[in-house]
Write an enzyme that holds these catalytic residues in place. Sequence first.
Site, PDB file in Angstrom:
ATOM      1  N   GLU A  87      -9.696  -5.988  -9.066  1.00  0.00           N
ATOM      2  CA  GLU A  87     -10.149  -4.751  -8.429  1.00  0.00           C
ATOM      3  C   GLU A  87      -9.032  -3.756  -8.166  1.00  0.00           C
ATOM      4  OE1 GLU A  87     -11.480  -7.687  -7.780  1.00  0.00           O
ATOM      5  OE2 GLU A  87     -13.641  -7.411  -7.977  1.00  0.00           O
TER       6      GLU A  87
ATOM      7  N   HIS B 226     -20.863 -11.229   0.945  1.00  0.00           N
ATOM      8  CA  HIS B 226     -21.435 -10.419  -0.133  1.00  0.00           C
ATOM      9  C   HIS B 226     -22.455  -9.406   0.371  1.00  0.00           C
ATOM     10  CE1 HIS B 226     -19.648 -13.383  -2.758  1.00  0.00           C
ATOM     11  NE2 HIS B 226     -20.149 -12.850  -3.828  1.00  0.00           N
TER      12      HIS B 226
HETATM   13  C1  LIG Z   1     -12.830 -10.192  -5.699  1.00  0.00           C
HETATM   14  C2  LIG Z   1     -14.137 -10.453  -6.367  1.00  0.00           C
HETATM   15  N1  LIG Z   1     -14.510  -9.694  -7.409  1.00  0.00           N
HETATM   16  C3  LIG Z   1     -15.680  -9.894  -8.039  1.00  0.00           C
HETATM   17  C4  LIG Z   1     -16.506 -10.886  -7.630  1.00  0.00           C
HETATM   18  C5  LIG Z   1     -17.844 -11.105  -8.323  1.00  0.00           C
HETATM   19  N2  LIG Z   1     -17.809 -12.367  -9.065  1.00  0.00           N
HETATM   20  C6  LIG Z   1     -18.353 -13.479  -8.573  1.00  0.00           C
HETATM   21  S1  LIG Z   1     -18.101 -14.799  -9.581  1.00  0.00           S
HETATM   22  C7  LIG Z   1     -17.263 -13.873 -10.677  1.00  0.00           C
HETATM   23  C8  LIG Z   1     -16.737 -14.501 -11.931  1.00  0.00           C
HETATM   24  C9  LIG Z   1     -15.614 -15.424 -11.641  1.00  0.00           C
HETATM   25  O1  LIG Z   1     -15.250 -16.063 -12.805  1.00  0.00           O
HETATM   26  P1  LIG Z   1     -14.355 -17.367 -12.810  1.00  0.00           P
HETATM   27  O2  LIG Z   1     -13.182 -17.174 -11.933  1.00  0.00           O
HETATM   28  O3  LIG Z   1     -14.095 -17.706 -14.216  1.00  0.00           O
HETATM   29  O4  LIG Z   1     -15.246 -18.506 -12.129  1.00  0.00           O
HETATM   30  P2  LIG Z   1     -16.633 -19.094 -12.616  1.00  0.00           P
HETATM   31  O5  LIG Z   1     -17.698 -18.297 -11.952  1.00  0.00           O
HETATM   32  O6  LIG Z   1     -16.676 -19.016 -14.099  1.00  0.00           O
HETATM   33  O7  LIG Z   1     -16.648 -20.512 -12.147  1.00  0.00           O
HETATM   34  C10 LIG Z   1     -17.187 -12.552 -10.269  1.00  0.00           C
HETATM   35  C11 LIG Z   1     -16.545 -11.471 -11.030  1.00  0.00           C
HETATM   36  C12 LIG Z   1     -16.110 -11.664  -6.527  1.00  0.00           C
HETATM   37  N3  LIG Z   1     -16.879 -12.637  -6.035  1.00  0.00           N
HETATM   38  N4  LIG Z   1     -14.917 -11.444  -5.929  1.00  0.00           N
END
Ligand SMILES: Cc1ncc(C[n+]2csc(CCOP(=O)(O)OP(=O)(O)O)c2C)c(N)n1
Lengths: 331, 331, 336, 336
Positions: B69, B138
């Site tokens: 971000e 959230h």
């Molecule tokens: C700081 C932040 N930005 C965006 C999000 C929205 N978000 C939730 S899960 C996710 C993907 C995360 O991917 P990864 O780290 O690969 O974990 P996975 O969900 O694949 O286990 C995002 C972008 C968030 N929760 N926190």
Amino acid sequence: MSETIEAPAEMTSLQAINLALHDALEADKDVFLLGEDVADREGGGVVELTKGLSGVFGEERVRSTPISEQAIIGAAIGAALAGMKPVAEIMLMNFTTVAMDMIVNHAAKLRFMSGGQTSVPLTIRMMTGAGFANGGQHSDFLEAWFAHTPGLKVVIPSNPRDAYGLMRACIEDPDPCIFVEPLGIYWVPGAAPQRGEVIPLGKARVAREGSDVSVITYGKQVNDVLAVADKLSDVSVEVIDLRTVAPFDEAAVLASVAKTGRAVIVHEAVKQFGVGAEIASRINEKLFGKLKSPVARVGGKFSPVPFSQPLESAFVPTPSEIEAAIRGTLS
Amino acid sequence: MSETIEAPAEMTSLQAINLALHDALEADKDVFLLGEDVADREGGGVVELTKGLSGVFGEERVRSTPISEQAIIGAAIGAALAGMKPVAEIMLMNFTTVAMDMIVNHAAKLRFMSGGQTSVPLTIRMMTGAGFANGGQHSDFLEAWFAHTPGLKVVIPSNPRDAYGLMRACIEDPDPCIFVEPLGIYWVPGAAPQRGEVIPLGKARVAREGSDVSVITYGKQVNDVLAVADKLSDVSVEVIDLRTVAPFDEAAVLASVAKTGRAVIVHEAVKQFGVGAEIASRINEKLFGKLKSPVARVGGKFSPVPFSQPLESAFVPTPSEIEAAIRGTLS
Amino acid sequence: MSTTESFGGDASTRPPKDVLVEIYRKMTLLKQNDERFRSIIQSGRIIGNYYSARGQEAIPSAVSCLLNQDDYVCTIYRGIHDSLAKGVPMKQLWAELAGRATGTCKGKGGPMHITHPASGVMVTTGIVGSSMPIANGLALASKMRGDGRISVAYFGDGASNIGAFHEALNLASIWKLPVVFVCQNNRYGEHTKYEYATAIDQIAKRSASYTMPGIHVDGNDPVAMYAAAKEAVDRARGGGGPTLIEAMTFRFHGHLLGDMDQYMDPGEKDGWMKKDPVPAYRRWLVAESYATEAELDAIEKQIQADVEEASSFALSSPYPDVAELRKDVFAQEIAE
Amino acid sequence: MSTTESFGGDASTRPPKDVLVEIYRKMTLLKQNDERFRSIIQSGRIIGNYYSARGQEAIPSAVSCLLNQDDYVCTIYRGIHDSLAKGVPMKQLWAELAGRATGTCKGKGGPMHITHPASGVMVTTGIVGSSMPIANGLALASKMRGDGRISVAYFGDGASNIGAFHEALNLASIWKLPVVFVCQNNRYGEHTKYEYATAIDQIAKRSASYTMPGIHVDGNDPVAMYAAAKEAVDRARGGGGPTLIEAMTFRFHGHLLGDMDQYMDPGEKDGWMKKDPVPAYRRWLVAESYATEAELDAIEKQIQADVEEASSFALSSPYPDVAELRKDVFAQEIAE
Ligand SMILES: Cc1ncc(C[n+]2csc(CCOP(=O)(O)OP(=O)(O)O)c2C)c(N)n1
Ligand SMILES: Cc1ncc(C[n+]2csc(CCOP(=O)(O)OP(=O)(O)O)c2C)c(N)n1
Ligand SMILES: [Mg+2]
Ligand SMILES: [Mg+2]
């Protein structure tokens, strides 16, 4: 400083906070400090507030960190979850902007979100304030953000004794506390604290008794308001020093305003959507029909903090604005 | 969606925002979008709001980003400084906490700190809101933080037409705008926007005329308040939809309250130190002695947003609380 | 660390003579400007906190010789040398340092926020790490528009431990942005030693985490610095994407003017000051016959006059009107 | 990716038989729990967003076999498998997922915020990247107290691009904290492919930026995963500091339950599902004579009963009282 055994009759707030940290480190081995440059090898920080502490308590307990505010607060939160009582320094309040997730989404909420299974007995110290030619990114008062965040307590002292006693209270408190140190009080001497005295959070102090109008304020502005009040021979001004901004001492505020019938709120933070708005709203809600005049607010101007000296002086609440607001409630 | 040439008579706010982005991208080649998953390869985001746009305008102008971000807002600021008009998505409002430095210390201040040499014509979109079982990290409404930051405009629409017109206005605006999309309006159909219609920032809308009490609100709560107002056959409720929360339309608020003599402010954000405090304070300052009863505020409860459904329902302003506040001003 | 006599390695990679002299001119400008500013601030005639970059002159002087006027720069509180080297006019710069209405930013920004788009200086930030994400955005605009500009982000060694560094380098790499990240590694972040705070011996190596070229260079060697910057600038301009340069250097006046240097090893600063890059480079230019003493004397004299003029201009300029508080918050002036 | 028949390389590095079977037990628990939860949520009997980790079972199952009950874990929204593997009691876990007063967090946290200090699960965060800085702090407390505990931070591949990752790894390294960073690289962050968002081919390599050991391992190979985790856990417990493990895996049910997988290459998911680690590991255990079919049948049956019991417990538990809104905001209850 921190080797002092007998406190002198007077000291500055900077010295008082150093002393509070010293005494807390001495009293409880779960207390430790972390932050940029806090150890003596790094000089105890740019204003040398923590100077002498790592010399006494070692660099394990007075830990300098990289420039990594998220990691600093994260480490403090984790240690607090494990039962330690960390005091984390974010050098200047504006730098909380790189650690807001840790402070707001985590420190403030973990107790609630865990259903009370965990707690975050963490103190986050930071300095700030206009008037030091630091410009737009180093001078903001952002206490309204933290006050708006359930789970955080916000403390802003105005004098050495309170600085000491409130710092001790924050460190002992089972919840995360934001401890804001106005640059404008750091080097002002005042009555020395009683060592070991803990000033309860959430309790305001009547800094000056009066009968015509109540001025509710905190931090450096307490001194500014007292100076104005002392000058006004024709108006009897009561000055309430909130000490804890959130949760603020509503009872004390209402008691004073009920007595005087008039209120002015003064803070350095930008007036619009500032802490003063909440205080004014509560006064209006609870004392509707009993006020002799509208609640007045004096705050920082609606602009970033400017660098140029005349602008910076005009940005903050000036003595003449404070006086005009007080007189305004009487007219 | 974005291929639609003739807008239908009704659409949802989600569709209206998609359409606004489509039309802005079409109208001005300096406009571009960036954010996590915004391109079609990534499905246009978790709620598919930007779906179809990269298909039309290409992935250069509808750019998916890593989960970074600070880098997203930084890139948007830099591009805006160079004269582009970026629309950056921060998926959920709580994630602004990892980018507050970029938003508050930079986007908001660069015009001022440069003495007007540079400007940041940037729109930051984000969704949020309780009621969707997303829990404590959230669901927050943090508009009070941004409203307290000189240099930012804060916009929160309540219906498809406004969502479209306000989005167009934000994109055209020469200053950074925080555009908050309540989850609670996304899937609610309403009158379709007029394509090309720009709704001026800073102007409120009388969502319902009435004579007994003014309810000032915005976002999803406009619909909640209208539903309550329609139900109350014995009270004539005027509903003001602020649309722009900062700077808010003080003239419209005062005009309505001057007429009714009574005011209630409703928002989903935590009541304490929320936007309602500023509005209430201004009403009290400007209409002192003319109010028939204290200004009432209804807001989110003083806690993190809870997960459990009954708690979450109790966290937000409920219809019965809104009704009670309205009736309270009349008693 | 190269010695005075061996700048820039073999002669084949050296820039032409006029560039070598121009680098010196810039270095001298930066040095004299700093000296004058320090003396004026110490005299109390200007109030403010000053983060001197004395000792770091070679870095922006060499980099700027590779930049066009419309290339973008984002720098930090310790970036007055970066701004000057990029071409910010000295009179307006000084007036800004003094908080005057005639300053680049009408006095509203001050020393930590020098901005001068006409010279390409778009942002000076007081927040550690924040020059990098914004430089990406400027570079993104250039890339999208195909305007051929590149962007430079200056930052310090301490900034390499903050999140923004990581996010910015990753994004620049995946989008192949025309940006050059120039880390001026002066061995300290405030009072904290590089080695204490940083878990790797060279910041340049962190570029590998982003599959980005990284260059570790002696930032006090103007010729080597030029070669490193040229590689990076050429790559950016040619569409090859970003580069991370770590330029080793030292600040002679501590973190903040008035700094007592207690946190340094005794002798550390003296060692660096003995190798002051400005006189060393001067000696080398003369020894290698790129310039005569007389030519360099003339440059120095001209700069001295310019600095003098700028400081007088600043100190005799008016302060901004208080009404400025309502201007530039938004494009539209705020009503009283 | 190893085939079913070749888990964990040569037999010399394999854990003892009881551990191999315990890993299977945990994997089965995680799998059955997930299956049941998905079916209940799809039936509408529980409302909430569910981030299934089906397919990723081997990682926390192997790691947790190396952890003591009082070792700390910080995980993420997609971390129910991490919590279960660490020992969070299933009934309370289910009640939390259902928002009931009997839940681990009295229903106040929900699926994204499972916490159970008695099992060492200290934080489940919904913010990408935020498990890491907090795990550091838990590890710091252990180090300062010498209590011998270690901390594990779970996170995803997408989280490796956010600032907190960088800051946390640097700090853990300079302070030599007893922490293990376990990246569950399931190839996607929400809908975004690893390769698009990440400027390096392996996250494990980013450990070099912090002079930290990095291990890239097949996270669907329980035996290899155990060996990798053992190396890291032993290092942390022995005072050798942190390790970054990148465990390659895949999520079978997309980002969020209901996800239509349009952003995936056709066949990508099918390919992974064919190599489902749970049945594959089962076949291997039997083939290598670590367990009989009957033994594994018994384990599965027991778990089935336990999951059944937990879900019934949850669905028949009461919701929390609305007064809970005023509790746990601070230690002291807020006055009405
Ligand atoms: C700081 C932040 N930005 C965006 C999000 C929205 N978000 C939730 S899960 C996710 C993907 C995360 O991917 P990864 O780290 O690969 O974990 P996975 O969900 O694949 O286990 C995002 C972008 C968030 N929760 N926190
Ligand atoms: C986010 C943030 N944290 C802390 C500071 C306070 N601070 C100002 S300069 C500085 C040191 C930066 O060191 P480095 O990046 O090496 O740059 P240098 O000052 O040496 O040029 C710090 C910690 C800041 N400005 N921003
Ligand atoms: Mg440095
Ligand atoms: Mg992933």
